[in-house]
Write a protein that holds these residues in place. Structure first.
Motif, short mmCIF file in Angstrom:
data_model
loop_
_atom_site.label_atom_id
_atom_site.label_comp_id
_atom_site.label_asym_id
_atom_site.label_seq_id
_atom_site.Cartn_x
_atom_site.Cartn_y
_atom_site.Cartn_z
N UNK B 54 0.81 -1.21 0.00
CA UNK B 54 0.00 0.00 0.00
C UNK B 54 0.84 1.25 0.00
N UNK B 55 0.24 2.34 -0.42
CA UNK B 55 0.89 3.65 -0.31
C UNK B 55 0.25 4.37 0.87
N UNK B 56 1.06 5.21 1.51
CA UNK B 56 0.56 5.94 2.67
C UNK B 56 0.05 7.31 2.23
N UNK B 57 -1.24 7.55 2.38
CA UNK B 57 -1.73 8.89 2.06
C UNK B 57 -1.35 9.85 3.19
N UNK B 58 -1.31 11.13 2.88
CA UNK B 58 -1.02 12.13 3.92
C UNK B 58 -2.11 12.08 4.97
N UNK B 59 -1.75 12.32 6.24
CA UNK B 59 -2.76 12.25 7.31
C UNK B 59 -3.86 13.29 7.12
#
Lengths: 195, 150
Positions: B54-59
Motif C-alpha cells: 500500500x501507499x501511505x496517504x497524507x494524514x
C-alpha cells in the motif's frame, strides 16, 4: 511520471501573489511526498514532520523556482534531502524520537475501497517491505522508493538525487539484491520449524 | 552475452529502461541460461511485491496544518511546539549529565572516610606514605639521598 497538469501555472500564480495557488500545490503533492517520507523514515511521526518541512521549504523558495525543472522533481529533491538530513541527526536527539517501526503503522483506507482481505494483505506486505527497507542504507532506500512507489524514471531519479544514470542503475540493482535476500530471510523465519 | 552482463541488465529490464536491441539480447540469454532466468524471476517477485504494497496517504488535515504554518501574509511561522520539544530534549540531556556529576560527588563524599578529598590534595604527593626502609623503594631513596648529599 505524470505531472500535475498545470504546475507551471500554479507557480506563476504564486509568484503573482495568489496564496491559494500554494494550497493547491500542497493538496496535489501531499500524498506522494508523505508516502516517500514514510517509507524512507519508517514511521508516521517523523514522516509527517519531514513532509511538513518539505512544504515549508518549498513555500520559502517557490518565488525563486525556475521553470527549467519540473515542480515534482524539485519537491522530491527537497523531500529526499530533508529525509536524509533527519537520518544524520545527532545521537542524543535520536534517543527521544520514535524509531523506525517494523510494521506498517496506521494505514488509512485508500479511496478505491478495496475488499477487507485485499486491505489486510496489502497492509501485511507494506509491513514486510518496510521491515526490509529499514535494513538497507538510506541511499539505497531512497532510490528504490522513488522507483517503486513514485514511479520515477532512472533519468528523473538522477535529476532528483543529482547522480549519474550509471549510479542510479547500480543503486537500484544493489537495493533489489539486498531486499531479495532480506525478504527471503524474513519468510524463512516465519516458517514452522518442522517444515 | 555473459551472465555478469545479464545480471546488470535485470533491474533496467524490469523497469523498462532497456533499448529494444538490449531487450532482445537479454531475452535470448535468459532462454539459454537457467540460473539467470531463476535470478531474474526472483527479482521480478521483489518488484511485484512493491506493486502489492500500500501507499501511505497524507494524514487527515495535513494540508490545513501546512497552510496554518505558512500563513496568508507570505511569511512562515515556525510551529512552536516542535521547537519546544527540541529545547526540552536538550534541557533533559543537560540535567541528566549534571545529576550524574552531582550524585557522583555526593556518593564519594558519603562513602570515603573524611569526605571527598579536594582536587589539590589528590594531586599532592603527601597522600602517599613513605616507602619502608627495607623495600626496594626505600633502598633506592637511601641510595639517591646519599648521592645527593655528596
Amino acid at each position: 511520471m505524470a505531472e500535475y497538469p498545470d504546475e507551471i501555472n500554479l507557480v506563476n500564480r504564486f509568484k503573482a501573489g495568489d496564496s491559494s495557488a500554494f494550497e493547491e500545490l500542497v493538496r496535489a503533492y501531499q500524498d506522494r511526498i508523505f508516502n516517500l517520507c514514510r517509507y524512507v523514515l519508517g514511521n508516521d511521526h517523523d514522516a509527517e514532520d519531514a513532509a511538513q518541512d518539505v512544504f515549508i521549504k518549498a513555500f520559502r523558495n517557490l518565488s525563486g523556482f525556475k521553470p527549467d525543472a519540473s515542480v515534482y522533481t524539485w519537491l522530491y529533491r527537497i523531500a529526499v534531502n530533508t529525509c536524509l538530513d533527519r537520518k544524520r541527526k545527532p545521537f542524543f536527539l535520536s534517543l527521544f524520537k520514535s524509531g523506525e517501526s517494523e510494521d506498517g503503522g496506521d494505514y488509512d483506507v485508500p479511496s478505491e475501497e478495496p475488499s477487507p482481505e485485499k486491505l489486510l494483505e496489502s497492509k501485511q506486505i507494506s509491513r514486510e517491505i518496510q521491515r526490509a527497507l529499514n535494513k538497507i542504507s538510506p541511499k539505497l532506500r531512497t532510490v528504490i522508493v522513488l522507483k517503486e512507489f513514485e514511479g520515477l524514471s532512472y533519468e528523473e531519479i538522477g535529476e532528483v538525487l543529482d547522480i549519474s544514470l550509471g549510479t542510479v542503475k547500480s543503486r537500484i540493482s544493489r537495493a533489489r539484491e539486498e531486499l531479495k535476500e532480506l525478504l527471503k530471510i524474513f519468510r524463512e523465519q516465519k516458517l514452522p520449524r518442522n517444515v | 552475452m555473459k551472465c555478469s552482463r545479464a545480471h546488470k541488465l535485470m533491474s533496467p529490464y524490469i523497469d523498462g529502461e532497456l533499448s529494444h536491441a538490449e531487450r532482445e539480447v537479454f531475452g535470448a540469454h535468459l532462454k539459454q541460461c537457467g540460473q539467470c532466468r531463476m535470478e531474474f524471476e526472483t527479482l521480478g517477485k521483489v518488484h511485484a511485491l512493491f506493486g502489492q504494497a500500500g501507499k501511505y496517504p497524507a494524514p487527515y488535515g495535513f494540508a490545513t496544518r501546512v497552510m496554518a504554518t505558512t500563513g496568508s501574509d507570505g511569511k512562515t511561522r515556525e510551529p512552536w511546539f516542535p521547537l519546544l520539544i527540541r529545547l526540552a530534549e536538550a534541557a533533559v540531556f543537560v540535567l541528566v549529565i549534571t545529576a550524574g556529576v552531582l550524585s557522583g560527588n555526593f556518593l564519594s563524599s558519603r562513602l570515603l572516610p573524611g569526605g571527598a578529598p579536594s582536587v589539590a590534595s589528590l594531586m599532592s604527593l603527601d597522600v602517599f606514605d613513605p616507602a619502608p626502609a627495607d623495600s626496594p623503594g626505600g633502598v633506592y631513596l637511601a641510595m639517591t639521598e646519599g648521592s645527593n648529599e655528596k
